[in-house]
Scaffold this active site. Structure first.
Site, PDB file in Angstrom:
ATOM      1  N   CYS A  95      -4.434  10.505   8.886  1.00 10.92           N
ATOM      2  CA  CYS A  95      -3.142  10.006   9.144  1.00 10.92           C
ATOM      3  C   CYS A  95      -1.854  10.455   8.542  1.00 10.92           C
ATOM      4  CB  CYS A  95      -3.115   8.306   8.610  1.00 10.92           C
ATOM      5  SG  CYS A  95      -3.767   8.155   6.782  1.00 10.92           S
ATOM      6  N   CYS A 110      -3.357   2.461   3.684  1.00 10.73           N
ATOM      7  CA  CYS A 110      -1.849   2.813   3.842  1.00 10.73           C
ATOM      8  C   CYS A 110      -1.221   1.619   4.062  1.00 10.73           C
ATOM      9  CB  CYS A 110      -1.928   3.995   5.000  1.00 10.73           C
ATOM     10  SG  CYS A 110      -0.049   4.492   5.431  1.00 10.73           S
TER      11      CYS A 110
END
Length: 342
Positions: A190, A98
């Site tokens: 996440c 990410c």
């Protein structure tokens, strides 16, 4: 006036980040990155609540808040990467991907196109002259997740929280009366909040029952829902009854078998040497062979090691180092980069 676009997730860290930058005289714009909005069975995605919290803080600070929709890119570059890795039987780190693909590439590029001079996030890390350094709060330090960021990206990045502890950040939020001051940290994957990896993967991978086998004796001890759901060193979720705890020491994806042992000293659980693949060095150049410290997972202790090209020889063997995990290399408090365990 220097324009800074702050990634605001609706949490306390990014809220304080924006507040500090406003106070330091920057022209601040808040950006909410809409990376994931899909609900899962029994689990509502918290994105709308997080966006509402980010908006409330932006209003308190007197700054604009915009939404960048990265959902399709996130699905292909982060979520699919994670699913594919698990299907191969390895253990990926979606937070690392990410940061590499979304926050310090897509977000940075979009912000710069919109006229921003810099971006900022609520990461616990420090950047000095494009060099990534550990945060003052070593327990919260997030450089492990940032090791695949480039020095070019860091040249346009601020980490205002790098000099604070988590407790100090909470105190800063309270003093300023920020709406998110008492908000709890999100745990779990996440991008989907509290849902666990097993529940998440279960939406994309067919459950295939198989056998759990004692590595020492070859005895079948029980069954599992799919070897894909297990990782080296795993102890919980095996449901093998009383006695000594069992640890996962291997798996065969073709046979869909999981191998376990009660022997904590089993050689399969420990690594003395680690081969790195897909290595990434923040400066763009590999460090010289020599002595460094390394971290095999977030919050694992830094350990002494010898780096020779892409091979790491540890002074002391480390437990449960699984293929697909990231190993990060440090020179003092400087994060040099790292690679993926082969």
């Amino acid at each position: 006036m220097t324009k800074v676009y702050v990634g605001m997730s609706g949490g306390v860290d990014s809220s304080v980040t924006a507040a500090l930058l406003v106070e330091q005289g920057y022209e601040v714009t808040g950006i909410y990155m809409k990376n994931w909005s899909q609900d899962l069975p029994g689990m509502r995605c918290p994105w709308a609540d997080d966006l509402a919290d980010a908006k409330r803080v932006a209003v308190q600070l007197g700054i604009d808040l915009r939404v960048y929709d990265f959902e399709s890119e996130y699905r292909s570059k982060v979520v699919q990467y994670m699913i594919d890795a698990y299907k191969q039987g390895i253990t990926p780190n979606p937070d690392v991907m990410c940061n590499q693909e979304i926050k310090f590439k897509l977000f940075l590029d979009a912000a710069r196109e919109d006229g921003a001079d810099l971006i900022a996030t609520g990461h616990y890390a420090r950047v000095e002259q494009s060099v990534l350094k550990q945060a003052v709060d070593t327990n919260k330090d997030q450089t492990y997740f940032l090791y695949r960021v480039t020095s070019e990206a860091l040249a346009h990045t601020l980490f205002p929280l790098g000099g604070y502890t988590k407790d100090e950040v909470r105190e800063l939020a309270k003093k300023r009366g920020l709406y998110t001051a008492a908000k709890k940290e999100s745990m779990g994957i996440c991008f989907v909040g509290k849902v666990g990896i097993r529940e998440f993967l279960g939406q994309y991978v067919e459950q295939k029952p198989g056998e759990i086998i004692d590595k020492q004796t070859g005895t079948v001890l029980g069954t599992h829902d799919g070897a894909i759901f297990y990782t080296i060193g795993q102890r919980h979720g095996l449901d093998l009854g009383g006695g000594l705890p069992y640890y996962v020491v291997g798996k065969d994806m073709q046979k869909n078998e999981v191998y376990v042992t009660t022997q904590l000293q089993d050689e399969s659980l420990w690594r003395h040497t680690i081969e790195l693949g897909s290595s990434h060095w923040i400066s763009g150049a590999a460090p010289q062979d020599g002595r460094y410290t390394i971290r095999v997972r977030h919050r694992a202790p830094l350990v002494q090691a010898q780096l020779d090209s892409d091979q790491i020889t540890l002074d002391e063997p480390q437990r449960a180092v699984a293929p697909g995990q990231s190993v990060v290399v440090y020179d003092g408090d400087v994060c040099l980069g790292g690679g993926i365990v082969l």
